[in-house]
Design a protein around this motif. Sequence first.
Motif, PDB file in Angstrom:
ATOM      1  N   SER A  54       0.825  -1.204   0.000  1.00  0.00           N
ATOM      2  CA  SER A  54       0.000   0.000   0.000  1.00  0.00           C
ATOM      3  C   SER A  54       0.859   1.254   0.000  1.00  0.00           C
ATOM      4  O   SER A  54       2.077   1.203   0.194  1.00  0.00           O
ATOM      5  CB  SER A  54      -0.913   0.020   1.230  1.00  0.00           C
ATOM      6  OG  SER A  54      -0.170   0.349   2.391  1.00  0.00           O
ATOM      7  N   THR A  55       0.200   2.370  -0.229  1.00  0.00           N
ATOM      8  CA  THR A  55       0.826   3.667   0.006  1.00  0.00           C
ATOM      9  C   THR A  55       0.648   3.992   1.485  1.00  0.00           C
ATOM     10  O   THR A  55       0.220   3.148   2.271  1.00  0.00           O
ATOM     11  CB  THR A  55       0.161   4.754  -0.859  1.00  0.00           C
ATOM     12  OG1 THR A  55      -1.238   4.818  -0.519  1.00  0.00           O
ATOM     13  CG2 THR A  55       0.321   4.447  -2.332  1.00  0.00           C
ATOM     14  N   THR A  56       0.930   5.214   1.855  1.00  0.00           N
ATOM     15  CA  THR A  56       0.818   5.589   3.268  1.00  0.00           C
ATOM     16  C   THR A  56      -0.623   5.829   3.692  1.00  0.00           C
ATOM     17  O   THR A  56      -0.869   6.406   4.750  1.00  0.00           O
ATOM     18  CB  THR A  56       1.633   6.860   3.543  1.00  0.00           C
ATOM     19  OG1 THR A  56       1.224   7.885   2.646  1.00  0.00           O
ATOM     20  CG2 THR A  56       3.115   6.590   3.377  1.00  0.00           C
ATOM     21  N   VAL A  57      -1.573   5.362   2.883  1.00  0.00           N
ATOM     22  CA  VAL A  57      -2.971   5.458   3.268  1.00  0.00           C
ATOM     23  C   VAL A  57      -3.237   4.697   4.561  1.00  0.00           C
ATOM     24  O   VAL A  57      -4.191   4.972   5.289  1.00  0.00           O
ATOM     25  CB  VAL A  57      -3.878   4.933   2.126  1.00  0.00           C
ATOM     26  CG1 VAL A  57      -3.724   3.431   1.963  1.00  0.00           C
ATOM     27  CG2 VAL A  57      -5.327   5.306   2.362  1.00  0.00           C
ATOM     28  N   ILE A  58      -2.360   3.744   4.916  1.00  0.00           N
ATOM     29  CA  ILE A  58      -2.529   2.964   6.146  1.00  0.00           C
ATOM     30  C   ILE A  58      -1.884   3.658   7.344  1.00  0.00           C
ATOM     31  O   ILE A  58      -1.895   3.126   8.456  1.00  0.00           O
ATOM     32  CB  ILE A  58      -1.935   1.547   5.989  1.00  0.00           C
ATOM     33  CG1 ILE A  58      -0.443   1.642   5.627  1.00  0.00           C
ATOM     34  CG2 ILE A  58      -2.680   0.747   4.956  1.00  0.00           C
ATOM     35  CD1 ILE A  58       0.496   1.228   6.690  1.00  0.00           C
ATOM     36  N   GLU A  59      -1.368   4.872   7.122  1.00  0.00           N
ATOM     37  CA  GLU A  59      -0.614   5.551   8.178  1.00  0.00           C
ATOM     38  C   GLU A  59      -1.454   5.832   9.412  1.00  0.00           C
ATOM     39  O   GLU A  59      -0.962   5.799  10.535  1.00  0.00           O
ATOM     40  CB  GLU A  59      -0.064   6.879   7.627  1.00  0.00           C
ATOM     41  CG  GLU A  59       0.676   7.718   8.627  1.00  0.00           C
ATOM     42  CD  GLU A  59       1.087   9.059   8.036  1.00  0.00           C
ATOM     43  OE1 GLU A  59       1.588   9.886   8.801  1.00  0.00           O
ATOM     44  OE2 GLU A  59       0.895   9.269   6.829  1.00  0.00           O
ATOM     45  N   VAL A  60      -2.718   6.139   9.231  1.00  0.00           N
ATOM     46  CA  VAL A  60      -3.561   6.565  10.345  1.00  0.00           C
ATOM     47  C   VAL A  60      -4.752   5.630  10.491  1.00  0.00           C
ATOM     48  O   VAL A  60      -5.442   5.345   9.526  1.00  0.00           O
ATOM     49  CB  VAL A  60      -4.065   8.007  10.122  1.00  0.00           C
ATOM     50  CG1 VAL A  60      -5.038   8.411  11.213  1.00  0.00           C
ATOM     51  CG2 VAL A  60      -2.896   8.969  10.073  1.00  0.00           C
ATOM     52  N   GLY A  61      -4.975   5.172  11.698  1.00  0.00           N
ATOM     53  CA  GLY A  61      -6.236   4.536  12.053  1.00  0.00           C
ATOM     54  C   GLY A  61      -6.375   3.067  11.737  1.00  0.00           C
ATOM     55  O   GLY A  61      -7.299   2.436  12.222  1.00  0.00           O
ATOM     56  N   VAL A  62      -5.501   2.494  10.922  1.00  0.00           N
ATOM     57  CA  VAL A  62      -5.615   1.075  10.595  1.00  0.00           C
ATOM     58  C   VAL A  62      -5.137   0.258  11.788  1.00  0.00           C
ATOM     59  O   VAL A  62      -4.024   0.438  12.265  1.00  0.00           O
ATOM     60  CB  VAL A  62      -4.808   0.738   9.334  1.00  0.00           C
ATOM     61  CG1 VAL A  62      -4.829  -0.750   9.069  1.00  0.00           C
ATOM     62  CG2 VAL A  62      -5.354   1.513   8.139  1.00  0.00           C
ATOM     63  N   ASP A  63      -5.994  -0.637  12.262  1.00  0.00           N
ATOM     64  CA  ASP A  63      -5.708  -1.374  13.496  1.00  0.00           C
ATOM     65  C   ASP A  63      -5.937  -2.867  13.257  1.00  0.00           C
ATOM     66  O   ASP A  63      -7.049  -3.359  13.399  1.00  0.00           O
ATOM     67  CB  ASP A  63      -6.600  -0.855  14.630  1.00  0.00           C
ATOM     68  CG  ASP A  63      -6.246  -1.462  15.973  1.00  0.00           C
ATOM     69  OD1 ASP A  63      -5.225  -2.178  16.044  1.00  0.00           O
ATOM     70  OD2 ASP A  63      -6.979  -1.237  16.956  1.00  0.00           O
ATOM     71  N   VAL A  64      -4.878  -3.549  12.856  1.00  0.00           N
ATOM     72  CA  VAL A  64      -4.948  -5.000  12.626  1.00  0.00           C
ATOM     73  C   VAL A  64      -4.034  -5.655  13.642  1.00  0.00           C
ATOM     74  O   VAL A  64      -2.807  -5.515  13.571  1.00  0.00           O
ATOM     75  CB  VAL A  64      -4.538  -5.366  11.183  1.00  0.00           C
ATOM     76  CG1 VAL A  64      -4.540  -6.874  10.991  1.00  0.00           C
ATOM     77  CG2 VAL A  64      -5.469  -4.686  10.187  1.00  0.00           C
TER      78      VAL A  64
END
Length: 890
Positions: free
Chosen positions: A739-749
Amino acid sequence: MSITLSTALGSLMTNKRRVSALKSLGVTTVGDALTYYPFRVTDPVSLRTIREAQIGQQMAFVATVRDVRVVPGRMLRVIATVDDADFARTRNMPGGTAQLTFFGGRKNYIDWVSMRLKSSPMLVVSGTPSEYMGQLQFTHPDFLTVAPPAPASAAAVGAKLKYDADSLEDAILRVTRPRPVYHASSRISSAHIHDTILGLLWMMGARTSSTPEGLPVAAGDGTLPTRNAGAIAPSMAETGMAGTSGVPGTTGTSASALVASSTNDIAVQSGESTAESGTDALERAIPDILPESIRAAKGLMHRAEAFLAIHDPDSRIRFNQAIETLRYEEAFVSQTSLVKARQHAHKSSAHACPLTGAAAGEDNSIGAAAIVTDASFSGDHTGSQTGSHPGNLRDRFIASLPFTLTSGQRQVIDDIAADLSRDWPMQRLLQGEVGSGKTVVALAAMLQAVGAGYQSVLVAPTQVLAEQHYETISRMVAGLGESGGDIPVTLLTGGMKLAARRKALGVAASGAPGIIVATHAAFSKTFQAPRLALVVIDEQHRFGVEQRESLNAKADDGTTPHLLVMTATPIPRTAAMTWFGDLDISWLTELPGGRKPIRTVVVNEADANTMGRMFAHIRARIDAGERAYIVCPRIGMDEETGASGTSGAGSSSAGSRSSRASRAGNDIGIDDPYETYDDNGETVARPPLHSVEEIAVRLQKLPQFQGIPFATLTGRDKDDVKTEVMAGFDSGATPVLVSTTVIEVGVDVKQASCIVIFDADRYGLSQLHQLRGRVGRGGTNSWAFLISRAEPGSVAEQRLEVIHHSLDGAEIAQADLEFRGAGDVLGDAQSGGKSSLKLLRVVKDADLIADARARAEQLLAADPDLSGAVQLAGAVLDFTRGNETFLTSS
């Protein structure tokens, strides 16, 4: 045509290629150009004799013209033979001879150069010597013509000319003075940037060291093929400037002939008489922002004088004084803006939200019911582990939690409760590490507002994060309503189906007490919440000032909602006090138990052996049921890539980061790519940034990932696609997410244990720290691999060593602040704003900022509306609107 700081360069410059090149640096107006500061000044040019010349080393000398000839051919040449016998004699040295050579494709340019060389028998020359056919040669040197001692001795052709300098001493001083060097690009050099800025200053009334004399017709694309920077004037044609009358200059035309209705808009040539001096004209065009009393008390220059001393310095001391003047101006404007915003907030009205159900005289602190014993979080806590049921909604929520709040969380909740109980709007920034419990604190605040009969809105930057907040909050407040009912929680996003969206908008418009979780949809005109009392904004730097302020108009009774903004971006305390001086600030420094430290490894991409072992390790973790993120800055392989590898703006300067990010949009995930510059300010060519498409294809071909399904995620994907991709990653159906840095904020896996970040040497430290926080959230061992192509010993390598050895967000943010600027750390590029703070250093200038704040408070106490400081009032307004990283309520 009157020229102001807001005048567009396109209306002044005929050379559209240069206009475009400057635009790529974020320079589109006169004000942008004047605040495009040089990053250094050169040493003064040494004055030598011709016999002291050293090949390749710049020098200056005084010469007498012995012969000027024009050599015909496809490329015309002017060759002047000069000697320095008279000058060398004053230094007890033998004289020498040299040739000055100029090339040009246009005859009018050649004629102009030869005419200038013949106009004065004495020149002061500056250039770099070379050797051609055994003869010392200076190619396209800078030179100044010197007026002869007696005007009667001048040749007839020169009698009508104006000389560059009235005396030899003046000419030597101007030629040998320091020269500014600017961050440049492959499209425009530092010298051409300097020429352009000097031309603008000249047009505004300045008498620079390069005052235009003749105005030759432009050659080819509107720019002369040669330049005599600092010696010949940056003529209108040379800098690509249009005449102030709107008519291009012609050969032999004097500067005064270009004046339309007034000589005030352009420089006044020496020897000409006018009622206004060049300095007066420049000060009129560039009014001072600082009040006279403050400027006098601090011993600072006038703003116009400072611009002139920076872009046309006569000494390093003068240059440094000018920098200090404009640095203090930035501090004063920023602090005046923040103090004014804070004062305005206290004059506004807001809904008071006292804790309901509390005994008379009881304060807002968390009661005994809020202090619970340690318990593991099961994810289902509808039954409180305590038997108490406090009277107010907030304390019922806290009592239901299956874990103990940290002391930091309790303190912040109490502070917010006190703020909410007042009838003027709260403005508070909550900064905390990833996983420090900010959401619980925010939810307690929202429930206090709901318990008082009002609405609360939580605004998240992405739909994925909004949906996660909605699910988490719905679960956590289940059964907390009266008689065991649920608290209304509504989701509103731009990606919802029309019927669901209308229903959510209807719930908000009803004014019924409850919590609304929204994305940017909360800023739309269709969203109305008449009983809105509290706005919580997650990851504040993702939203602009105007968006945040639009929520102030949602209440129908004229009140301003309380505001709580949250960020996990590490912010040094010194920076926060400066950048968020209009807010009360709370820090959450304690992390919940159970999180293991993340192991950070810096990997040289050229080290194939280490790269292979890293991928084998990731495969082992996947086989153990864990997940892995692979992060790339670009989306596709077919994007435009500049010289330094940054899509759409690879060779832009450090001063254009905001515009670069704005142009690139979601195509580049790096908030603000680091550039590397040479001594001349030119960006050094670097390999193209890696893309999601490229890396996904490449990794799937590796034997380490044979049989492993991959998924990709970028900012271009539609919201339903993002949701589907994240669901597959969470379930393990696709355990590798590129991915791009779209996962930088809020993604919680919780199962994510590895993250690989390509081109890590191009990211800011704070952004790397944020990305690293995506793993290790489930209590497992976790690793962050930073893939770098940084040169050994480079600044980029030094930066990566900081994050390699530290997990402390504050320490990392402090280092990031020292490596770059506060605006970059706080995300001005990402928000799309263009910061006006270019000189202020938050750490080094702490005392200066404190002084500016104290003086701003004194000024506003005496003149709250700044009616006596009109220019300052305008600068404060521009600052408030233009700096997206600042949070203001007005």
